[in-house]
Design a protein around this motif. Structure first.
Motif, short mmCIF file in Angstrom:
data_model
loop_
_atom_site.label_atom_id
_atom_site.label_comp_id
_atom_site.label_asym_id
_atom_site.label_seq_id
_atom_site.Cartn_x
_atom_site.Cartn_y
_atom_site.Cartn_z
N SER A 1 0.83 -1.21 0.00
CA SER A 1 0.00 0.00 0.00
C SER A 1 0.86 1.25 0.00
CB SER A 1 -0.93 0.01 1.22
OG SER A 1 -0.31 0.63 2.34
N ASN A 2 0.17 2.41 -0.12
CA ASN A 2 0.91 3.68 -0.10
C ASN A 2 0.95 4.33 1.27
OD1 ASN A 2 -1.69 4.66 0.25
ND2 ASN A 2 -1.71 5.93 -1.60
N GLU B 1 -1.15 5.90 3.10
CA GLU B 1 -1.68 7.27 3.15
C GLU B 1 -2.48 7.56 4.41
OE1 GLU B 1 -5.87 6.55 0.71
OE2 GLU B 1 -4.12 7.37 -0.32
N LYS B 2 -2.80 6.52 5.21
CA LYS B 2 -3.66 6.71 6.38
C LYS B 2 -2.87 6.67 7.70
CE LYS B 2 -7.61 6.66 3.98
NZ LYS B 2 -7.60 5.59 3.06
N LEU C 1 -3.41 13.63 3.30
CA LEU C 1 -3.14 12.35 2.65
C LEU C 1 -1.87 12.41 1.81
CD1 LEU C 1 -6.67 11.18 1.39
CD2 LEU C 1 -5.37 10.30 3.33
N VAL D 1 1.58 10.27 2.40
CA VAL D 1 2.18 9.38 1.40
C VAL D 1 3.67 9.70 1.24
CG1 VAL D 1 2.23 8.76 -1.05
CG2 VAL D 1 0.04 8.93 0.13
N GLN E 1 1.87 0.61 -4.31
CA GLN E 1 1.12 1.88 -4.28
C GLN E 1 -0.40 1.72 -4.34
OE1 GLN E 1 2.33 4.61 -3.42
NE2 GLN E 1 4.45 4.83 -4.09
N TYR E 2 -0.94 0.66 -3.77
CA TYR E 2 -2.40 0.57 -3.66
C TYR E 2 -2.87 1.43 -2.50
CZ TYR E 2 -2.07 -3.33 -6.89
OH TYR E 2 -1.83 -4.11 -8.00
N ARG E 3 -4.15 1.85 -2.54
CA ARG E 3 -4.69 2.73 -1.51
C ARG E 3 -4.72 2.03 -0.15
NH1 ARG E 3 -7.75 7.10 -3.38
NH2 ARG E 3 -7.60 7.80 -1.22
N ASN E 4 -4.24 2.73 0.85
CA ASN E 4 -4.22 2.24 2.22
C ASN E 4 -5.65 1.97 2.71
OD1 ASN E 4 -2.46 3.56 5.16
ND2 ASN E 4 -3.55 1.66 4.90
#
Length: 313
Positions: free
Chosen positions: A84-85, A87-88, A95, A99, A122-125
């Motif tokens: 994941s990236n 981002e959370k 965000l 990242v 780099q998939y969404r967190n």
């Protein structure tokens, strides 16, 4: 990375959401006594390759950092695959800022650990359950073949009561990719660029909740390296510390060790939340520090037959 409660005492004080740290009360599913893996002299694994594959930056350092250091010390070449990236996972950053901060920390972790390279998928967190498992699997198969990965360290695809979808989705993709990478009929177009079939032979799976533990790695000799790995995840550890302080303050409490200088607070948190846990794990097996795994190794049945009966041609 989704965190769970901090200490049991914080739950008793009404602070169950204080820091949301991972897996403080891991349960071992009943089974045979685990094998104790200790440090080997020299570099017996020189020429072998491992991949640390986790949805989030801090997963590997927290649950397998001592083992990663041990394998590197023994001659492995290591790679980090971050799914994941992240981002959370920050404290009061946007965000985009999150990242970037975690990407910079990931680069720092690779440098501190001495890993050869990092691959960010780099998939969404917190969104992996909305991503095709096949897509993740194909990307991992490509990397296993490209890097000739012998060993993986990742979340246990059979770990119980895992609340974070990123963890179990990534784990299932890793497990499937490990054996499919050895099949010549799975994605044969990859062979057109020079890749060859290459199955993963060893797996060290960790979990935040109950799991079948059949191997414990003695990380006493590498615990300082592990602490440095975790500390390299600055953005995430700072988030844990500040979130804990917020929850404590809301209940009229304060931990002096977590206040003041941020670097010192992060070090205190790492010791209290992670290294003390590893010390308790080690004590169960007569070790100073330990990490627990569901280990899956190569089957030696066919290997023994080949060794006994094969002829050179």
């Amino acid at each position: 990375m989704e965190r769970r409660e901090f200490f049991r005492m914080t739950a008793a004080a009404g602070l169950g959401t204080a820091a949301q740290t991972p897996g403080m009360a891991q349960t071992t599913v009943a089974g045979p006594a685990p094998f104790i893996e200790r440090a080997s002299a020299g570099q017996p694994h020189k020429g072998k390759v491992f991949a640390l594959i986790t949805p989030h930056l801090d997963d590997g350092p927290i649950f397998a950092g001592g083992t990663v250091a041990k394998l590197l010390n023994e001659g492995y070449t290591g790679y980090f695959i971050r799914v994941s990236n992240d981002e959370k996972d920050s404290y009061n950053l946007t965000l985009g800022e999150t990242v970037l901060a975690n990407e910079q920390d990931a680069a720092r972790f690779v440098e501190v650990a001495g890993l050869k390279k990092r691959y960010d998928l780099q998939y969404r967190n917190h969104g992996l359950d909305d991503v095709s498992r096949m897509e993740i699997r194909v990307r991992l198969i490509f990397l296993f073949r490209l890097l000739k990965v012998d060993t993986v360290l990742s979340y246990d695809p059979w770990g119980h009561y895992e609340e974070n979808p990123d963890h179990y989705v990534a784990a299932q993709a890793v497990e499937a990719a490990c054996w499919m990478a050895a099949d010549h009929l799975d994605f044969p177009e990859q062979f057109e660029v020079g890749l060859k079939v290459h199955g993963v032979r060893e797996k060290y799976y960790f979990a935040r909740g109950p799991q079948l533990v059949n191997r414990v790695v003695d990380i006493g000799p590498t615990v300082k390296q592990k602490a440095a790995y975790i500390a390299s995840c600055r953005t995430m550890i700072t988030n844990m510390v500040k979130s804990t302080n917020d929850s404590l303050a809301a209940s009229g409490l304060r931990l002096p060790a977590f206040a003041g200088n941020q670097e010192a607070a992060n070090e205190a948190y790492i010791q209290a939340a992670f290294l003390d846990r590893d010390k308790r794990v080690g004590a169960k097996y007569g070790l100073e520090y330990g990490e627990e795994f569901h280990y899956i190794g190569p089957s030696d049945e066919l290997d023994n037959y080949i060794q006994a009966h094969a002829e050179r041609v």
